[in-house]
Enzyme design. Sequence first.
Site, PDB file in Angstrom:
ATOM      1  N   HIS A  58      -4.541   4.474  -6.546  1.00 54.86           N
ATOM      2  CA  HIS A  58      -5.279   5.343  -5.629  1.00 54.86           C
ATOM      3  C   HIS A  58      -5.414   6.762  -6.165  1.00 54.86           C
ATOM      4  CE1 HIS A  58      -6.710   6.715  -1.681  1.00 54.86           C
ATOM      5  NE2 HIS A  58      -5.948   7.779  -1.874  1.00 54.86           N
ATOM      6  N   HIS A 109     -10.098   4.879   3.696  1.00 55.24           N
ATOM      7  CA  HIS A 109      -8.797   4.721   4.350  1.00 55.24           C
ATOM      8  C   HIS A 109      -8.730   3.294   4.870  1.00 55.24           C
ATOM      9  CE1 HIS A 109      -5.377   7.198   6.238  1.00 55.24           C
ATOM     10  NE2 HIS A 109      -5.373   7.382   4.939  1.00 55.24           N
TER      11      HIS A 109
END
EC number: 6.3.5.3
Length: 762
Positions: A58, A109
């Site tokens: 990420h 998200h």
Amino acid sequence: MSAHQVDTVTHASADPDAAQPFKELGLKDDEYARIKEILGRRPTDAELAMYSVMWSEHCSYKSSKVHLGYFGKTTTDEMRANMLAGIGENAGVVDIGDGWAVTFKVESHNHPSYVEPYQGAATGVGGIVRDIMAMGARPIAVMDQLRFGAADAPDTRRVVDGVVRGVGGYGNSLGLPNIGGETVFDESYAGNPLVNALAAGVMRVEDLHLAFASGAGNKIILFGARTGLDGIGGVSVLASATFDDEGGDTGGRKKLPAVQVGDPFTEKVLIECCLDLYKAGLVVGIQDLGGAGLSCATSELAAAGDGGMHINLEKVPMRATGMTPAEVLSSESQERMCAVVTPENVDAFMEVCKKWDVLATDIGEVTDGEHLTISWHGETVVDVPPRTVAHEGPVYNRPVERPASQDALIANTTAGLKRPETDAELEATLLKMIASPALCSRKWITEQYDRYVRGNTVLAENADGGVIRIDEKTGRGIALSTDASGRYTALDPYTGAQLALAEAFRNVAVTGATPKAVSNCLNFGSPEDPGVMWQFQQAVRGLADGCATLGIPVTGGNVSFYNQTGSTAILPTPVVAVLGVIDDVHRRIPTGLGLEPGETLILLGDTHDEFDGSIWSQVEHGHLGGVPPKVDLAREQLLADILLASSRDGLVTAAHDLSEGGLAQAVVEAALAGETGCRILIPEGADPFVTLFSESSGRVLVAVPRTEETRFTGMCTARGLPWTRIGVVDEGSDSVEVQGHFSVTMAKLREAFEGTLPALFG
């Protein structure tokens, strides 16, 4: 070392063979070995926490970096001319003229929004808004791209309810209008929804702020919420690994860490506090705390500066007792910012924070060394070269291989699927399509969002693009649109990415704005699958080549890998956001028909028999296969030029792009938006089914006043843009008629179009 003893640098050097849980933190054997090589010893627990989160997929983009570089290779100096900040900053910033700059970005998200839908979605909005704040801008709008499992699947209701409430609850509380987006239902997203949030902000060009720590002796001020235990491991475990499909219907939840908890009211005052600090000239550099928390903020600020940094970690205000240094560094508690401030400005900085009741603490300073050091009650627990944490993580050139199944997928076209043949079948197809979860009204969702707060929203959902006024005196504004098509991208990732770009570009153009820049959020399965990496590589190249053709730069974005449950990946979903500029929002082009009596409906662009990957094939036959529609970006540019000229000269009264569902969907949406009926004329010799439902790209439906029809069509002909007179707006009519075939009342259309989501989720 006892359970209560802090693992210091001195202790790590004296006990080099101590076992460490690096695999549990997401690090591989060779990555752990490299950390030891960098440091010349084993890492402390705190250092291990920092490297694990910052070297996660990420944060480090370790599987995507080798491909993302293609954006830089295809971006020309001319494309960069108005770009004030680009890839690598918190968000892209574009100079839009008259001294104004706009910053915008899309972030994912996804995984948190499955585990805890409300907080996952809410903190997704909060995080992207802080990225905008960190550039020096006032946030002015948000949008969202949502992907859920099949609408009637058992778990979809839980996820939809939480995500929609989370997006609305946080954005509404911040006072930010939600001006558009997309919601898609497809079984591939079951257990792995996509929640991609976009935020935009505006500032004067001279107010731009960047994330760097310079000037030895300058202070590091942490301000905002206290630091807790929420979100620890979010980027290293939650966003950088697949959900396990074992364990029944748990979706692997037992192994997942806590999701961040957001407080929009704290963020609301944090926004105003930041803007006051900027206005007073009290900030040298600034970084928001999102994924990886203080580990990210301190290492990135130090790495981008001209020296080192020292942090006194025990000074960090905590809301949980007994937190370890590793936990403080890894916490992803929301609503926090980190600023670099000169010593003489610290008191003034603190006074501004006090005015807004924002907690602010001096936690360290910039040093003249080259290391980031962090102490805990006087003992050093971190001593690292910051670039090795923030920017020099592992880079993988993973295997890329076109899946063997791709040929069979492409060969499985819609050619043999049964099509409607009678007028009754055409009408039934229309009603079934507009009532399907794929195409029905999103009103049930969008009405939970405040679209007009602050009074500057000019166009919002159900328009193709959202439009916000940024300057009351001149009427200058911006337009935004986000689009994606996982179905087309599955068939051909290169073309699928370009189709998403073309649609977002077109959606901005139909508002009357000029497209200027692009952001993206690339959602894919596991990078450890060569087939997924092929999809990713092709999508990146398609998007980059498309932007080069259109002459607009990619200013930044996000990559989200590991979107799959077990071995089942989502449809590859590159989300593309396009920013446009309109010099006067009063000339924006709305979607609804009927602004003037008897408008002529004209279809711009060519219609072909293109149904592979279409919504018709999905709704009627549950089919996915074949070749996506052709994309012609030069035609898209011409179309945008025509729409801009038409907006400036008042030649069109409404415009709506054609995409999913084709002409039929566009007509129904435009008629319902304008609350007026119309007649559609099938061109002589044309197939009614193809005319109504084809998803050929590069098309727009426009309403033209009778007095301007000759002038408008003459301009199109002169510029080489195909056009077809496709119908007329019937003032006072209560139906949409496809002349010679069928007619449906407006009431029946509205019932079909707007009744589905309330029945499923209301």
